[in-house]
Every structure is written in structure tokens, then in C-alpha cells.
Scaffold this active site. Structure first.
Site, PDB file in Angstrom:
ATOM      1  N   ALA A  17      -5.588  29.101  94.335  1.00  0.00           N
ATOM      2  CA  ALA A  17      -6.817  29.894  94.474  1.00  0.00           C
ATOM      3  C   ALA A  17      -7.183  30.635  93.199  1.00  0.00           C
ATOM      4  CB  ALA A  17      -6.661  30.884  95.632  1.00  0.00           C
ATOM      5  N   GLY A  19      -5.398  32.124  89.029  1.00  0.00           N
ATOM      6  CA  GLY A  19      -4.315  32.050  88.041  1.00  0.00           C
ATOM      7  C   GLY A  19      -4.108  30.645  87.488  1.00  0.00           C
ATOM      8  N   GLY A  21      -2.643  28.084  88.757  1.00  0.00           N
ATOM      9  CA  GLY A  21      -2.900  26.995  89.708  1.00  0.00           C
ATOM     10  C   GLY A  21      -4.346  26.546  89.622  1.00  0.00           C
ATOM     11  N   ASP A  39      -3.303  27.933  99.418  1.00  0.00           N
ATOM     12  CA  ASP A  39      -3.022  29.297  98.997  1.00  0.00           C
ATOM     13  C   ASP A  39      -2.948  30.165 100.241  1.00  0.00           C
ATOM     14  OD1 ASP A  39      -3.374  30.664  95.932  1.00  0.00           O
ATOM     15  OD2 ASP A  39      -3.306  32.061  97.622  1.00  0.00           O
ATOM     16  N   TYR A 154      13.560  37.171  90.092  1.00  0.00           N
ATOM     17  CA  TYR A 154      12.561  36.200  89.615  1.00  0.00           C
ATOM     18  C   TYR A 154      13.229  35.230  88.645  1.00  0.00           C
ATOM     19  CZ  TYR A 154       8.189  34.643  87.281  1.00  0.00           C
ATOM     20  OH  TYR A 154       7.147  33.905  86.739  1.00  0.00           O
ATOM     21  N   ASN A 190      -2.067  35.820  79.531  1.00  0.00           N
ATOM     22  CA  ASN A 190      -2.885  36.928  80.017  1.00  0.00           C
ATOM     23  C   ASN A 190      -3.635  36.494  81.277  1.00  0.00           C
ATOM     24  OD1 ASN A 190      -3.965  39.431  80.081  1.00  0.00           O
ATOM     25  ND2 ASN A 190      -5.445  39.081  78.435  1.00  0.00           N
TER      26      ASN A 190
HETATM   27  N1  LIG Z   1       1.161  34.439  84.430  1.00  0.00           N
HETATM   28  C1  LIG Z   1       2.127  34.133  83.572  1.00  0.00           C
HETATM   29  O1  LIG Z   1       2.173  34.617  82.457  1.00  0.00           O
HETATM   30  C2  LIG Z   1       3.163  33.115  83.957  1.00  0.00           C
HETATM   31  C3  LIG Z   1       4.060  32.676  82.973  1.00  0.00           C
HETATM   32  C4  LIG Z   1       4.985  31.697  83.295  1.00  0.00           C
HETATM   33  C5  LIG Z   1       4.993  31.159  84.570  1.00  0.00           C
HETATM   34  N2  LIG Z   1       4.130  31.609  85.511  1.00  0.00           N
HETATM   35  C6  LIG Z   1       4.166  30.984  86.829  1.00  0.00           C
HETATM   36  O2  LIG Z   1       2.883  30.444  87.101  1.00  0.00           O
HETATM   37  C7  LIG Z   1       2.727  30.320  88.522  1.00  0.00           C
HETATM   38  C8  LIG Z   1       1.383  30.898  88.927  1.00  0.00           C
HETATM   39  O3  LIG Z   1       1.412  32.293  88.700  1.00  0.00           O
HETATM   40  P1  LIG Z   1       0.165  33.108  88.174  1.00  0.00           P
HETATM   41  O4  LIG Z   1       0.629  33.950  87.071  1.00  0.00           O
HETATM   42  O5  LIG Z   1      -0.985  32.217  87.993  1.00  0.00           O
HETATM   43  O6  LIG Z   1      -0.045  34.118  89.402  1.00  0.00           O
HETATM   44  P2  LIG Z   1      -1.186  34.269  90.480  1.00  0.00           P
HETATM   45  O7  LIG Z   1      -0.765  35.393  91.349  1.00  0.00           O
HETATM   46  O8  LIG Z   1      -2.518  34.351  89.821  1.00  0.00           O
HETATM   47  O9  LIG Z   1      -1.135  32.908  91.277  1.00  0.00           O
HETATM   48  C9  LIG Z   1      -0.187  32.634  92.260  1.00  0.00           C
HETATM   49  C10 LIG Z   1      -0.907  32.180  93.503  1.00  0.00           C
HETATM   50  O10 LIG Z   1       0.092  31.844  94.479  1.00  0.00           O
HETATM   51  C11 LIG Z   1      -0.354  32.321  95.720  1.00  0.00           C
HETATM   52  N3  LIG Z   1       0.784  32.512  96.613  1.00  0.00           N
HETATM   53  C12 LIG Z   1       1.756  33.452  96.514  1.00  0.00           C
HETATM   54  N4  LIG Z   1       2.600  33.338  97.542  1.00  0.00           N
HETATM   55  C13 LIG Z   1       2.161  32.317  98.307  1.00  0.00           C
HETATM   56  C14 LIG Z   1       2.607  31.736  99.510  1.00  0.00           C
HETATM   57  N5  LIG Z   1       3.680  32.194 100.160  1.00  0.00           N
HETATM   58  N6  LIG Z   1       1.920  30.693 100.021  1.00  0.00           N
HETATM   59  C15 LIG Z   1       0.813  30.221  99.382  1.00  0.00           C
HETATM   60  N7  LIG Z   1       0.335  30.753  98.249  1.00  0.00           N
HETATM   61  C16 LIG Z   1       1.000  31.782  97.719  1.00  0.00           C
HETATM   62  C17 LIG Z   1      -1.063  33.604  95.410  1.00  0.00           C
HETATM   63  O11 LIG Z   1      -1.936  34.010  96.457  1.00  0.00           O
HETATM   64  C18 LIG Z   1      -1.782  33.265  94.114  1.00  0.00           C
HETATM   65  O12 LIG Z   1      -3.073  32.780  94.357  1.00  0.00           O
HETATM   66  C19 LIG Z   1       3.933  31.020  89.120  1.00  0.00           C
HETATM   67  O13 LIG Z   1       4.901  30.063  89.477  1.00  0.00           O
HETATM   68  C20 LIG Z   1       4.443  31.898  87.999  1.00  0.00           C
HETATM   69  O14 LIG Z   1       5.792  32.185  88.150  1.00  0.00           O
HETATM   70  C21 LIG Z   1       3.209  32.566  85.236  1.00  0.00           C
HETATM   71  C1  LIG Z   2       5.571  42.805  82.374  1.00  0.00           C
HETATM   72  C2  LIG Z   2       6.955  42.723  82.915  1.00  0.00           C
HETATM   73  C3  LIG Z   2       7.380  41.357  83.303  1.00  0.00           C
HETATM   74  C4  LIG Z   2       6.509  40.872  84.381  1.00  0.00           C
HETATM   75  C5  LIG Z   2       7.006  39.592  84.876  1.00  0.00           C
HETATM   76  C6  LIG Z   2       6.061  39.039  85.806  1.00  0.00           C
HETATM   77  C7  LIG Z   2       5.741  37.805  85.752  1.00  0.00           C
HETATM   78  C8  LIG Z   2       6.435  36.845  84.899  1.00  0.00           C
HETATM   79  C9  LIG Z   2       5.749  35.873  84.355  1.00  0.00           C
HETATM   80  C10 LIG Z   2       6.425  34.867  83.515  1.00  0.00           C
HETATM   81  O1  LIG Z   2       6.948  33.873  84.324  1.00  0.00           O
HETATM   82  C11 LIG Z   2       7.561  35.450  82.758  1.00  0.00           C
HETATM   83  C12 LIG Z   2       7.198  35.649  81.408  1.00  0.00           C
HETATM   84  C13 LIG Z   2       8.003  36.338  80.607  1.00  0.00           C
HETATM   85  C14 LIG Z   2       9.386  36.784  80.942  1.00  0.00           C
HETATM   86  C15 LIG Z   2       9.476  38.164  81.380  1.00  0.00           C
HETATM   87  C16 LIG Z   2       9.882  39.141  80.597  1.00  0.00           C
HETATM   88  C17 LIG Z   2      10.068  38.891  79.184  1.00  0.00           C
HETATM   89  C18 LIG Z   2      10.740  39.992  78.496  1.00  0.00           C
HETATM   90  C19 LIG Z   2      10.648  39.690  77.037  1.00  0.00           C
HETATM   91  C20 LIG Z   2      11.201  40.781  76.238  1.00  0.00           C
HETATM   92  O2  LIG Z   2      12.364  41.116  76.464  1.00  0.00           O
HETATM   93  O3  LIG Z   2      10.472  41.266  75.378  1.00  0.00           O
END
Ligand SMILES: NC(=O)c1ccc[n+]([C@@H]2O[C@H](COP(=O)([O-])OP(=O)(O)OC[C@H]3O[C@@H](n4cnc5c(N)ncnc54)[C@H](O)[C@@H]3O)[C@@H](O)[C@H]2O)c1
Ligand SMILES: CCCCC/C=C\C=C\[C@H](O)C/C=C\C/C=C\CCCC(=O)O
Length: 267
Positions: A17, A19, A21, A39, A154, A190
Site C-alpha cells: 500500500a 513505502g 512495496g 496490505d 528487527y 527516506n
Molecule cells: N525504509 C527503509 O529504509 C528500509 C530499509 C531496508 C529495508 N526495509 C524493508 O522494506 C520493507 C518495507 O518497509 P517500508 O520501509 O516501506 O515500510 P512501510 O511501513 O512504508 O511499508 C510496510 C507496509 O507493510 C504493511 N504491513 C505491516 N504489517 C502487515 C501485516 N501484518 N499484514 C499486511 N501488511 C502489513 C504496512 O501496512 C505497510 O503498508 C520492510 O520489509 C522493511 O523492513 C526498509
Molecule cells: C532510526 C533508528 C533505526 C530505525 C530502524 C527502523 C527501520 C529499519 C529500516 C532498515 O531496515 C534498517 C536500516 C538501517 C539499520 C538500522 C540502524 C543502523 C544504525 C547505523 C549506525 O549505527 O549508525
């Protein structure tokens, strides 16, 4: 080099929905793929469905609200995707949360549901049971490769899905079944769960400092989408771990390293 052609392939994306995805859905739709996403957020999902249908084609995208932790709801959604598009070719287990104050929910969402989803997809995709084969990609993170005291649960869940994916890729039976497994590891962007976390909330230590340190170091979202498309388009993606960071894209091999019979190790 020959490629796995993603045009007309059907992607099933969890957490689509918003991010990453949603961004990845847009990326593969722009390459002519079809997307069925789920989602837990019904309203947001419907809004995204309207947006994607308008931007691409309503015949190429579908959505159903489902909590992936609910095993029956997940399987129902997966069979809906097959009903709507005839098959699923690629599962992206993308949905996740970051909440260190709710260990059970985070493990259920980020780890158990990913394994369950992979098993359901395997059962429907496997060639020896009438399926057409398929690809299963786990959305991990830089946190699936290194160690982060700030978010240990996590961190552990992301390592867990990497290991599950790698072990599955090495199961010789999966070759006969036409199943490939890979894992995707973006650094922080971001977008989504990363930038919205404030210090003291969701049990993540030193969040404000981490956010500050990432201010100029976020990996651009388009780089993440592009890297995902590269992974999904590999002729053979089985066993791949792809990391994408700012100005960096590299395949990873994570191996145990012996450090000798003294602890702490002598350097
Ligand atoms: N944002 C980052 O910087 C970052 C970095 C590395 C990896 N990731 C990974 O990317 C993926 C997406 O995360 P994002 O940052 O886009 O976050 P996000 O919150 O924007 O997207 C995650 C989505 O998953 C949905 N969701 C959560 N629990 C659910 C459930 N039980 N059933 C169905 N849907 C569910 C949420 O409603 C949301 O829409 C995650 O696996 C996250 O760990 C994110
Ligand atoms: C802002 C605090 C961490 C929030 C973590 C939430 C989501 C994580 C998203 C990514 O999957 C993970 C990305 C980076 C790893 C997390 C922390 C890095 C710490 C790096 C450092 O020590 O400077």
C-alpha cells in the site's frame, strides 16, 4: 546476458500500500508486469490501487486487504491472485514493522509470516504439483547482514529470513520444483518505517542520532527499485543476497569465520 523477462509476469507483493512495496510495484508495472498486492491497511491499499490502475492499467493491478500474520487470510489472498491473473510468478515478502516494544508481533510479521508466505507460494508454484515454478524474494535490509544493538529483534528477524532464503535455495528438491529463492538488502531510505521513528518510541535506541547520521546517506528510492528489478530479472537468482546502499550495489556472501580457540580472539 539472458534475463528472466518480467514483462507479463505476476508479482505478489505484501505490504504494497505504501513505502518500498508500492515503489517496487510501480517499478515492475512500468516494465509490463502485473501486480497483486496485499496490505493490512485497507483504505490506503484501495487508494494505492486506484493510483496504480490510473497510472498503469486496471487490468494489471489488484489489491486485497489482508493481515499476513493470519495464515488463512494470506492463503486466501494468494489464491485470489491466481484467480485474477491465472498464476503468481514472483512473491515479494515485503511487509514488515519496526517495533522493539512488541517482540511477538514483530517476529510474527517480519519472520514467521515470511516463512509461511514462502511455503504457501511454494505449494502453489511448484512444478511437480501442477504449478509453473516461481521466484520467492525476501525483503531484508542492511540489518539482515550486520549487527545493530539499536533494534535487536528487527535485526534478528532480518537475519532469519536471509538464512531461510539461503537454506531454501540450497534444497535440491526446489530445483526440480522450479523454485528460486533470493534475498534483498537495502540500506536505509527516506521512506516508510525508517524516517518516521523518533527516539524513545518503539523501543529503538539512539534513533535520533541514527536518523541524523543518515541525513545525507539515504539510499535513493529509485536505486532500490532499480536494484530490485535487477535481482528479479537475473537469469538465475537462486541463492542471491543483493545489498543496495548509497552509490553501492553488490552481491553478498555471508559466511562464518573461525577466530581460533581463544576468546576474546587474539588479533
Ligand atoms: N525504509 C527503509 O529504509 C528500509 C530499509 C531496508 C529495508 N526495509 C524493508 O522494506 C520493507 C518495507 O518497509 P517500508 O520501509 O516501506 O515500510 P512501510 O511501513 O512504508 O511499508 C510496510 C507496509 O507493510 C504493511 N504491513 C505491516 N504489517 C502487515 C501485516 N501484518 N499484514 C499486511 N501488511 C502489513 C504496512 O501496512 C505497510 O503498508 C520492510 O520489509 C522493511 O523492513 C526498509
Ligand atoms: C532510526 C533508528 C533505526 C530505525 C530502524 C527502523 C527501520 C529499519 C529500516 C532498515 O531496515 C534498517 C536500516 C538501517 C539499520 C538500522 C540502524 C543502523 C544504525 C547505523 C549506525 O549505527 O549508525
Amino acid at each position: 546476458m539472458p534475463k528472466y523477462e518480467i514483462e507479463n509476469k505476476v508479482f505478489f507483493i505484501t505490504g504494497g500500500a505504501q513505502g518500498f512495496g508500492k515503489e517496487i510495484a510501480k517499478g515492475v508495472l512500468s516494465k509490463g508486469a502485473k501486480v497483486f498486492f496485499v496490505d493490512i491497511l485497507r483504505e490506503k491499499g484501495n487508494e494505492t490501487l486506484r493510483e496504480l490502475a490510473h497510472q498503469f492499467s486496471s487490468s494489471h493491478v489488484a489489491f486485497t486487504a489482508a493481515d499476513i500474520v493470519n495464515t488463512e487470510a494470506f492463503e486466501y489472498a494468494f489464491t485470489e491472485a491466481i484467480r485474477v491473473f491465472g498464476q503468481v510468478d514472483v512473491l515479494l515478502n515485503n511487509a514488515a514493522i519496526a517495533d522493539e516494544t512488541n517482540m511477538s508481533r514483530m517476529i510474527e510479521t517480519n519472520f514467521t509470516a515470511v516463512i509461511h508466505g514462502s511455503q504457501v507460494a511454494s505449494n502453489y508454484m511448484r512444478k511437480d504439483k501442477g504449478g509453473k515454478g516461481g521466484r520467492i524474494i525476501a525483503m531484508s535490509s542492511i540489518a539482515g547482514l550486520g549487527y545493530y544493538y539499536q533494534l535487536p529483534v528487527y535485526n534478528a528477524a532480518k537475519h532469519g529470513i536471509r538464512v531461510y532464503s539461503k537454506a531454501s535455495s540450497q534444497n535440491p528438491s526446489n530445483k526440480d520444483r522450479g523454485l528460486e529463492f533470493a534475498c534483498f538488502h537495502p540500506d536505509a531510505s527516506n521512506i516508510g518505517i525508517f524516517p518516521t521513528i523518533d527516539n524513545g518510541q518503539r523501543g529503538i535506541r539512539d534513533a535520533a542520532e541514527i536518523l541524523e547520521s543518515y541525513r545525507d546517506n539515504f539510499v535513493p528510492i529509485e536505486d532500490v527499485v532499480e536494484a530490485f528489478i535487477e535481482l528479479a530479472s537475473l537469469e538465475h537468482m537462486n541463492g542471491a543476497d543483493l545489498f543496495v546502499g548509497k552509490n553501492k550495489r553488490t552481491y553478498m556472501e555471508v559466511e562464518g569465520r573461525e577466530v581460533g580457540d581463544k576468546y576474546p580472539a587474539e588479533s
